[in-house]
Design a protein around this motif. Structure first.
Motif, PDB file in Angstrom:
ATOM      1  N   ARG A  51      45.992  34.869  33.228  1.00 18.29           N
ATOM      2  CA  ARG A  51      46.166  36.010  34.098  1.00 18.29           C
ATOM      3  C   ARG A  51      46.195  35.591  35.571  1.00 18.29           C
ATOM      4  N   SER A  52      45.645  34.417  35.910  1.00 20.71           N
ATOM      5  CA  SER A  52      45.662  34.053  37.334  1.00 20.71           C
ATOM      6  C   SER A  52      47.008  33.442  37.722  1.00 20.71           C
ATOM      7  N   SER A  53      48.015  33.536  36.825  1.00 19.02           N
ATOM      8  CA  SER A  53      49.360  33.020  37.180  1.00 19.02           C
ATOM      9  C   SER A  53      49.945  33.807  38.346  1.00 19.02           C
ATOM     10  N   ALA A  79      37.267  21.191  40.484  1.00 21.00           N
ATOM     11  CA  ALA A  79      37.100  22.649  40.404  1.00 21.00           C
ATOM     12  C   ALA A  79      38.351  23.330  39.867  1.00 21.00           C
ATOM     13  N   LYS A  80      38.172  24.065  38.754  1.00 17.25           N
ATOM     14  CA  LYS A  80      39.298  24.825  38.161  1.00 17.25           C
ATOM     15  C   LYS A  80      39.865  25.790  39.198  1.00 17.25           C
ATOM     16  N   ASN A  81      38.965  26.507  39.905  1.00 15.39           N
ATOM     17  CA  ASN A  81      39.428  27.590  40.786  1.00 15.39           C
ATOM     18  C   ASN A  81      39.942  27.098  42.124  1.00 15.39           C
ATOM     19  N   LEU A  88      39.044  44.521  50.191  1.00 14.92           N
ATOM     20  CA  LEU A  88      37.888  43.782  49.677  1.00 14.92           C
ATOM     21  C   LEU A  88      38.236  42.301  49.667  1.00 14.92           C
ATOM     22  N   PRO A  89      37.230  41.453  49.798  1.00 15.60           N
ATOM     23  CA  PRO A  89      37.507  40.021  49.954  1.00 15.60           C
ATOM     24  C   PRO A  89      37.920  39.370  48.637  1.00 15.60           C
ATOM     25  N   SER A  90      39.140  39.714  48.193  1.00 17.46           N
ATOM     26  CA  SER A  90      39.648  39.175  46.920  1.00 17.46           C
ATOM     27  C   SER A  90      40.020  37.707  47.075  1.00 17.46           C
ATOM     28  N   VAL A  91      39.516  36.863  46.167  1.00 13.27           N
ATOM     29  CA  VAL A  91      39.838  35.428  46.206  1.00 13.27           C
ATOM     30  C   VAL A  91      41.338  35.230  45.979  1.00 13.27           C
ATOM     31  N   GLY A  92      41.854  35.816  44.918  1.00  9.49           N
ATOM     32  CA  GLY A  92      43.262  35.614  44.573  1.00  9.49           C
ATOM     33  C   GLY A  92      44.194  36.170  45.613  1.00  9.49           C
ATOM     34  N   ALA A  93      43.864  37.345  46.152  1.00  9.96           N
ATOM     35  CA  ALA A  93      44.744  37.939  47.166  1.00  9.96           C
ATOM     36  C   ALA A  93      44.745  37.074  48.428  1.00  9.96           C
ATOM     37  N   ALA A 112      41.891  23.847  41.796  1.00 10.24           N
ATOM     38  CA  ALA A 112      43.102  23.189  41.271  1.00 10.24           C
ATOM     39  C   ALA A 112      44.208  24.206  41.011  1.00 10.24           C
ATOM     40  N   LEU A 113      43.879  25.379  40.488  1.00 11.82           N
ATOM     41  CA  LEU A 113      44.923  26.355  40.123  1.00 11.82           C
ATOM     42  C   LEU A 113      45.705  26.845  41.344  1.00 11.82           C
ATOM     43  N   PRO A 114      45.070  27.319  42.417  1.00 13.42           N
ATOM     44  CA  PRO A 114      45.867  27.710  43.589  1.00 13.42           C
ATOM     45  C   PRO A 114      46.578  26.529  44.242  1.00 13.42           C
ATOM     46  N   ASP A 171      34.494  35.178  26.342  1.00 10.16           N
ATOM     47  CA  ASP A 171      35.171  34.795  27.589  1.00 10.16           C
ATOM     48  C   ASP A 171      34.618  33.439  28.016  1.00 10.16           C
ATOM     49  N   LEU A 172      35.217  32.893  29.054  1.00 10.51           N
ATOM     50  CA  LEU A 172      34.915  31.522  29.479  1.00 10.51           C
ATOM     51  C   LEU A 172      33.447  31.301  29.801  1.00 10.51           C
ATOM     52  N   ARG A 173      32.905  32.016  30.753  1.00  9.19           N
ATOM     53  CA  ARG A 173      31.539  31.748  31.220  1.00  9.19           C
ATOM     54  C   ARG A 173      30.516  32.294  30.222  1.00  9.19           C
ATOM     55  N   GLY A 214      37.879  42.616  31.917  1.00  7.76           N
ATOM     56  CA  GLY A 214      38.235  43.965  32.335  1.00  7.76           C
ATOM     57  C   GLY A 214      39.584  43.919  33.066  1.00  7.76           C
ATOM     58  N   PRO A 215      39.989  45.036  33.655  1.00  2.63           N
ATOM     59  CA  PRO A 215      41.284  45.057  34.351  1.00  2.63           C
ATOM     60  C   PRO A 215      41.281  44.028  35.486  1.00  2.63           C
ATOM     61  N   ARG A 216      42.398  43.381  35.666  1.00  6.03           N
ATOM     62  CA  ARG A 216      42.509  42.405  36.761  1.00  6.03           C
ATOM     63  C   ARG A 216      43.665  42.838  37.666  1.00  6.03           C
ATOM     64  N   PRO A 217      43.486  43.907  38.457  1.00  7.22           N
ATOM     65  CA  PRO A 217      44.588  44.416  39.286  1.00  7.22           C
ATOM     66  C   PRO A 217      45.014  43.395  40.334  1.00  7.22           C
ATOM     67  N   ILE A 218      46.245  43.526  40.786  1.00  4.70           N
ATOM     68  CA  ILE A 218      46.728  42.683  41.891  1.00  4.70           C
ATOM     69  C   ILE A 218      47.296  43.553  43.008  1.00  4.70           C
ATOM     70  N   ASP A 219      46.782  44.780  43.132  1.00  9.76           N
ATOM     71  CA  ASP A 219      47.291  45.710  44.152  1.00  9.76           C
ATOM     72  C   ASP A 219      47.132  45.143  45.562  1.00  9.76           C
ATOM     73  N   PRO A 230      27.273  33.937  42.776  1.00  6.89           N
ATOM     74  CA  PRO A 230      28.605  33.950  42.143  1.00  6.89           C
ATOM     75  C   PRO A 230      28.616  34.638  40.788  1.00  6.89           C
ATOM     76  N   THR A 231      29.542  35.553  40.607  1.00  7.92           N
ATOM     77  CA  THR A 231      29.666  36.237  39.316  1.00  7.92           C
ATOM     78  C   THR A 231      29.882  35.244  38.189  1.00  7.92           C
ATOM     79  N   ASP A 232      30.522  34.121  38.487  1.00  8.89           N
ATOM     80  CA  ASP A 232      30.821  33.138  37.433  1.00  8.89           C
ATOM     81  C   ASP A 232      29.572  32.426  36.929  1.00  8.89           C
ATOM     82  N   ALA A 233      28.458  32.535  37.673  1.00 13.92           N
ATOM     83  CA  ALA A 233      27.220  31.878  37.235  1.00 13.92           C
ATOM     84  C   ALA A 233      26.238  32.875  36.621  1.00 13.92           C
TER      85      ALA A 233
HETATM   86  C1  EPZ Z   1      38.741  34.427  41.146  1.00  9.95           C
HETATM   87  O1  EPZ Z   1      39.335  35.466  40.389  1.00  9.95           O
HETATM   88  C2  EPZ Z   1      38.275  33.393  40.137  1.00  9.95           C
HETATM   89  N1  EPZ Z   1      39.418  32.874  39.389  1.00  9.95           N
HETATM   90  C3  EPZ Z   1      37.268  34.018  39.169  1.00  9.95           C
HETATM   91  O2  EPZ Z   1      36.788  32.986  38.303  1.00  9.95           O
HETATM   92  C4  EPZ Z   1      36.088  34.552  39.978  1.00  9.95           C
HETATM   93  O3  EPZ Z   1      35.183  35.202  39.110  1.00  9.95           O
HETATM   94  C5  EPZ Z   1      36.599  35.551  41.032  1.00  9.95           C
HETATM   95  O4  EPZ Z   1      37.598  34.908  41.871  1.00  9.95           O
HETATM   96  C6  EPZ Z   1      35.480  36.053  41.936  1.00  9.95           C
HETATM   97  O5  EPZ Z   1      34.870  34.971  42.564  1.00  9.95           O
HETATM   98  C7  EPZ Z   1      40.213  31.943  39.971  1.00  9.95           C
HETATM   99  O6  EPZ Z   1      40.003  31.545  41.096  1.00  9.95           O
HETATM  100  C8  EPZ Z   1      41.345  31.436  39.138  1.00  9.95           C
HETATM  101  P1  EPZ Z   1      39.083  38.519  42.939  1.00  9.95           P
HETATM  102  P2  EPZ Z   1      40.196  36.630  41.146  1.00  9.95           P
HETATM  103  O7  EPZ Z   1      40.488  38.797  43.294  1.00  9.95           O
HETATM  104  O8  EPZ Z   1      40.956  36.032  42.253  1.00  9.95           O
HETATM  105  C9  EPZ Z   1      39.237  43.228  42.245  1.00  9.95           C
HETATM  106  C10 EPZ Z   1      36.190  32.004  36.241  1.00  9.95           C
HETATM  107  O9  EPZ Z   1      35.362  32.284  35.356  1.00  9.95           O
HETATM  108  N2  EPZ Z   1      40.621  43.136  42.736  1.00  9.95           N
HETATM  109  O10 EPZ Z   1      38.148  38.029  44.002  1.00  9.95           O
HETATM  110  O11 EPZ Z   1      40.917  37.399  40.129  1.00  9.95           O
HETATM  111  C11 EPZ Z   1      39.077  42.566  40.877  1.00  9.95           C
HETATM  112  O12 EPZ Z   1      39.404  43.487  39.855  1.00  9.95           O
HETATM  113  C12 EPZ Z   1      37.027  33.103  36.881  1.00  9.95           C
HETATM  114  O13 EPZ Z   1      36.392  30.838  36.685  1.00  9.95           O
HETATM  115  C13 EPZ Z   1      41.329  44.303  42.960  1.00  9.95           C
HETATM  116  O14 EPZ Z   1      40.836  45.414  42.749  1.00  9.95           O
HETATM  117  O15 EPZ Z   1      39.000  37.502  41.730  1.00  9.95           O
HETATM  118  C14 EPZ Z   1      37.618  42.185  40.846  1.00  9.95           C
HETATM  119  O16 EPZ Z   1      36.864  43.322  40.468  1.00  9.95           O
HETATM  120  C15 EPZ Z   1      36.695  34.478  36.325  1.00  9.95           C
HETATM  121  N3  EPZ Z   1      42.618  44.230  43.406  1.00  9.95           N
HETATM  122  C16 EPZ Z   1      37.302  41.866  42.304  1.00  9.95           C
HETATM  123  O17 EPZ Z   1      38.376  42.451  43.083  1.00  9.95           O
HETATM  124  C17 EPZ Z   1      43.223  43.008  43.654  1.00  9.95           C
HETATM  125  O18 EPZ Z   1      44.405  43.003  44.087  1.00  9.95           O
HETATM  126  C18 EPZ Z   1      37.261  40.382  42.627  1.00  9.95           C
HETATM  127  O19 EPZ Z   1      38.491  39.845  42.233  1.00  9.95           O
HETATM  128  C19 EPZ Z   1      42.482  41.828  43.422  1.00  9.95           C
HETATM  129  C20 EPZ Z   1      41.175  41.909  42.973  1.00  9.95           C
END
Ligand code: EPZ
Length: 422
Positions: free
Chosen positions: A92-94, A21-23, A160-165, A25-27, A369-371, A119-124, A303-306
């Motif tokens: 951007r996921s760096s 899984a890419k998502n 919100l349940p952000s994966v990256g956060a 392996a990266l974290p 884009d990827l998907r 679109g925008p990928r905030p990290i707030d 999943p949005t990715d599907a």
């Molecule tokens: C991860 O991205 C995945 N990437 C994405 O997969 C996946 O689509 C996404 O989670 C949702 O499942 C990796 O894991 C590397 P989020 P991530 O933080 O972490 C908003 C693919 O095709 N948000 O859950 O960036 C954000 O803008 C990729 O493999 C904030 O507003 O997703 C988005 O609308 C694409 N502020 C929503 O939350 C923040 O600080 C979900 O983002 C963080 C996120």
């Protein structure tokens, strides 16, 4: 210029093993920074995004080398706590490196990750949580200059349940004194994989897969050997490919519980799906039917990715299916390209209505884009005639070799090098 060439309207048959899984392996690659030892990461997928992470690790002073599908990372030589702008722009996921570098070094500097095709990928949310753990973050001309001489665990609540956060804060919390609880955490399976890796390194993390992840920080961590979970989105892609083309395929390594909303939609569309321990078999002989509205949502929702690959499969079906994209603001960029192949799709804001076409025809299309790029290949398998997909560099970010895997399933598909268009 590389293109993926597809001659469609040919049923699939065969069996493939699903890539790592890419998502996940990266974290995990970012998390290797939390220990000073050696991590052997098995089933690590060979992807452009993984290559970008390896370049960052090497830039930071770590060693990374491939042995088959295992990537070995040794972080003993870490000598930097800043990531160059150029490396940040590659992926951007760096941003996921921020928490780990802070936990290891007590400071970090990197540039704001750019937006991306979605679109925008905030990290707030990442930054707010890191500040609550005791990080001083200064923004200086697009660079984030962070200092965390002493991270202290506490309760964090994500809006919100952000994966990256969730992932970034888990990694930072490993370096914090005391206990951190991340509430309203993302529940994706990749979060559980990250927890399992961290625990294999000696960390005390629990709750991944639920809405509250708890980390007891400060434990000295060591290296380990770890196998990345199978890529559930790659699995969804191949299932949608077989649904589109017809025939019967077997995916080994795939776990249906990780993509239950996707398999439910495919069964509703008329596919016969059988899931055994770590295999999924899909057979489609009758024309696909439209399904009830598909609304993307955080796990365990759809999943949005599907979204794109299922839409591509349903582009040739009976009836109309409504898609609602609730995660990203710009994730219908494959629609115009599918329309060039004869699809009937109407987009209004976050909603796309797909009225199934009787047939699709090959065309020259471009991945944005990827998907979305993977979706064009899925649709091409169901189209009469030849399709040329360009923008393959997007697809290579997330699939080891999409064309080769589909060819192994019987598709008439290959990569071709074309002279750059004049
Ligand atoms: C991860 O991205 C995945 N990437 C994405 O997969 C996946 O689509 C996404 O989670 C949702 O499942 C990796 O894991 C590397 P989020 P991530 O933080 O972490 C908003 C693919 O095709 N948000 O859950 O960036 C954000 O803008 C990729 O493999 C904030 O507003 O997703 C988005 O609308 C694409 N502020 C929503 O939350 C923040 O600080 C979900 O983002 C963080 C996120």
């Amino acid at each position: 210029m590389t293109q993926i060439m597809v001659r469609g309207a040919k049923a699939l048959s065969g069996s493939i093993a699903v890539q790592g899984a890419k998502n996940s392996a990266l974290p995990i690659l970012a998390a290797t920074l939390l220990n000073r030892g050696e991590t052997v990461l098995r089933r690590c997928p060979r992807l452009r995004d993984v290559d970008a992470s390896v370049r960052i690790l090497r830039y930071l002073g770590c060693e990374a080398r491939w042995e088959g599908d295992a990537l070995t990372v040794n972080t003993a030589g870490l000598c930097r706590s800043e990531i160059s702008d150029a490396l940040m722009r590659e992926m951007r996921s760096s941003a996921i490196f921020l928490g780990a570098i802070l936990a290891r070094c007590g400071q970090a500097e990197l540039s704001y990750p750019g937006g991306c095709e979605l679109g925008p990928r905030p990290i707030d949310l990442h930054l707010a949580g890191l500040r609550e753990l005791g990080t001083d973050i200064r923004e200086d001309g697009g660079r984030l200059v962070c200092a965390a001489p002493r991270l202290a665990g506490r309760e964090l609540i994500l809006s919100l349940p952000s994966v990256g956060a969730t992932e970034n804060l888990m990694l930072a919390a490993c370096g914090a004194e005391g206990v951190t609880s991340i509430c309203n955490a993302a529940r994706e399976p990749e979060i559980e994989d990250l927890q399992n890796y961290l625990c294999a390194c000696g960390a005390r993390v629990c709750g991944a897969g639920t809405s509250t992840v708890t980390v007891e920080g400060g434990a000295p961590l060591h290296g380990c050997e770890y196998t990345v979970m199978p890529d559930r989105i790659a699995a969804a892609t191949y299932l949608c490919a077989a649904a589109a083309a017809g025939g019967e395929i077997c995916l080994t390594g795939a776990r249906e519980q990780h993509l239950a909303t996707v398999t439910a939609a495919l069964r509703e569309a008329g596919c016969d799906l059988r899931a055994e321990k770590a295999r999924i078999v899909l057979r489609r002989t009758e024309p696909l039917r439209a399904v009830r509205p598909i609304r993307t949502a955080p796990y365990p929702g759809f999943p949005t990715d599907a979204q794109a690959v299922l839409m591509a499969a349903l582009a040739r079906s009976r009836g109309a299916t409504v898609f609602e994209e609730n995660i990203f603001t710009n994730r219908f960029r494959h629609v115009d390209e599918l329309t060039r192949m004869g699809a009937d799709i109407r987009v209004s804001g976050r909603t796309a209505v797909v009225t199934g076409a009787e047939r699709l025809h090959g065309a020259a299309v471009r991945a944005a884009d990827l998907r979305g790029g993977a979706a064009l290949c899925v649709a091409a398998l169901a189209a009469e005639g030849e399709t040329a997909v360009s923008g393959v560099e997007h697809i290579d970010r997330g699939y080891e070799d999409l064309a080769a895997e589909l060819r192994a399933l019987g598709a008439d598909i290959f990569r071709a090098e074309r002279p750059e268009a004049e």
